[in-house]
Design a protein around this motif. Sequence first.
Motif, PDB file in Angstrom:
ATOM      1  N   GLY A  27      -2.809  -0.266   3.258  1.00  0.00           N
ATOM      2  CA  GLY A  27      -4.059  -0.361   2.535  1.00  0.00           C
ATOM      3  C   GLY A  27      -5.244  -0.567   3.452  1.00  0.00           C
ATOM      4  O   GLY A  27      -5.115  -0.606   4.674  1.00  0.00           O
TER       5      GLY A  27
ATOM      6  N   ASN B 254      -5.818   2.585   0.496  1.00  0.00           N
ATOM      7  CA  ASN B 254      -4.526   2.667  -0.184  1.00  0.00           C
ATOM      8  C   ASN B 254      -4.462   3.794  -1.196  1.00  0.00           C
ATOM      9  O   ASN B 254      -3.409   4.418  -1.364  1.00  0.00           O
TER      10      ASN B 254
ATOM     11  N   SER C 101       5.082   0.629   4.648  1.00  0.00           N
ATOM     12  CA  SER C 101       4.112  -0.292   4.046  1.00  0.00           C
ATOM     13  C   SER C 101       4.544  -1.752   4.133  1.00  0.00           C
ATOM     14  O   SER C 101       3.698  -2.644   4.282  1.00  0.00           O
TER      15      SER C 101
ATOM     16  N   SER D  94      -4.737  -2.520  -2.330  1.00  0.00           N
ATOM     17  CA  SER D  94      -3.541  -2.202  -3.114  1.00  0.00           C
ATOM     18  C   SER D  94      -4.001  -1.476  -4.370  1.00  0.00           C
ATOM     19  O   SER D  94      -5.013  -1.850  -4.971  1.00  0.00           O
TER      20      SER D  94
ATOM     21  N   ARG E  83      -9.205  -8.643  -4.072  1.00  0.00           N
ATOM     22  CA  ARG E  83      -7.935  -8.251  -4.672  1.00  0.00           C
ATOM     23  C   ARG E  83      -7.352  -9.446  -5.414  1.00  0.00           C
ATOM     24  O   ARG E  83      -7.235 -10.526  -4.846  1.00  0.00           O
TER      25      ARG E  83
END
Length: 352
Positions: free
Chosen positions: A125, A334, A116, A46, A349
Amino acid sequence: MIIGGFAAQAQAQSNVTIYGIADAGIVAERGGAAGNVTKVTSGVGSASRLGFKGVEDLGNGLSALFTIESGVKIDTGDQDTAGVFAQRQAFVGLKSKEAGQITLGRQYTMLYNALSQVADPFGAGYAGSAKNLFPTGGVNTRLSNAIVYNSPVFEGFSVDALYGMGEQAGDTTAGRQFGLGVNYSNGPLNVRLVHNNKNNDVAAVGVTPAVRKDLAKNTLLAANYDFGVAKAYFGYERDKGAGSAPLPVANAFGYAVAPKSSADSDEWLLGVGVPMGGGTLVASFIKKNDKQNDQDANQYAIGYLYALSKRTTLYTAIAKIKNKNGAGYTVGNNTEPGSGDKAFDLGIRHAF
């Protein structure tokens, strides 16, 4: 983080939330004209970002809202777009429980949201991103000067509409864009049918005459269904007109004859997400069918997402694209289009 306040005169409760994503990973790309590339990069799963959003209760089921969101690069600390603070999202609007929501500013298209959020098990992503073969570049993702309406949900159904001003002097149609989406969500089933229409005309400037071009039209059917033991994903998109399917990279493989963007193409996606070992195994197959140039491509991808908490996820993914007849599609993630036909990701992440 939430900052709350009370406005005595308006008798309205308001709050502002500071939020964001910090995402960085090791990416290994292979097969491009520049040779092997291994790097630490930002926004693999992301896009890394810092945002501010707020809501003010105006009473009688009506509220005001805003979002201002800026992209950042975790690997270098730079802005995603130099000199532009809120290039990701910047809008303000009103929301009514009975009438729906209307917002003005820079916003996502419903085409990108459907791809998405519904069709792609990779969420657009990692190495398996559907953006590698589905056309989502530029105004297919976000649109400035846009008016967006989101209806209330009734019996699982809702409608979204977008109108983007071309804002070219002397011409009210050149550069304008509109979108329409019909959504259905009920229990384990989610379905969206969306259409995006972009006017590619360029208005006359002084003695330079106007340029008239074909409309770029994209129509996407996206769906997923959660069976409990696994979640199935599906996407089909039809692209028609000049500019409907721009190439992410002009000539990544250094061909003597560079690949051509298609004005007549479609894409299929089949995917799955399977809970496994405390995380989720995701996989997808995508087929690109170029009806104009016969420059087709297939993508195979698999990944594993492991949640350390509700906010922090470790991830790994690998993908391979098979290009045909001089096609030049690349495996990106992404935020980057990639440099070759294979890529591997390993990263972390964190959302806050």
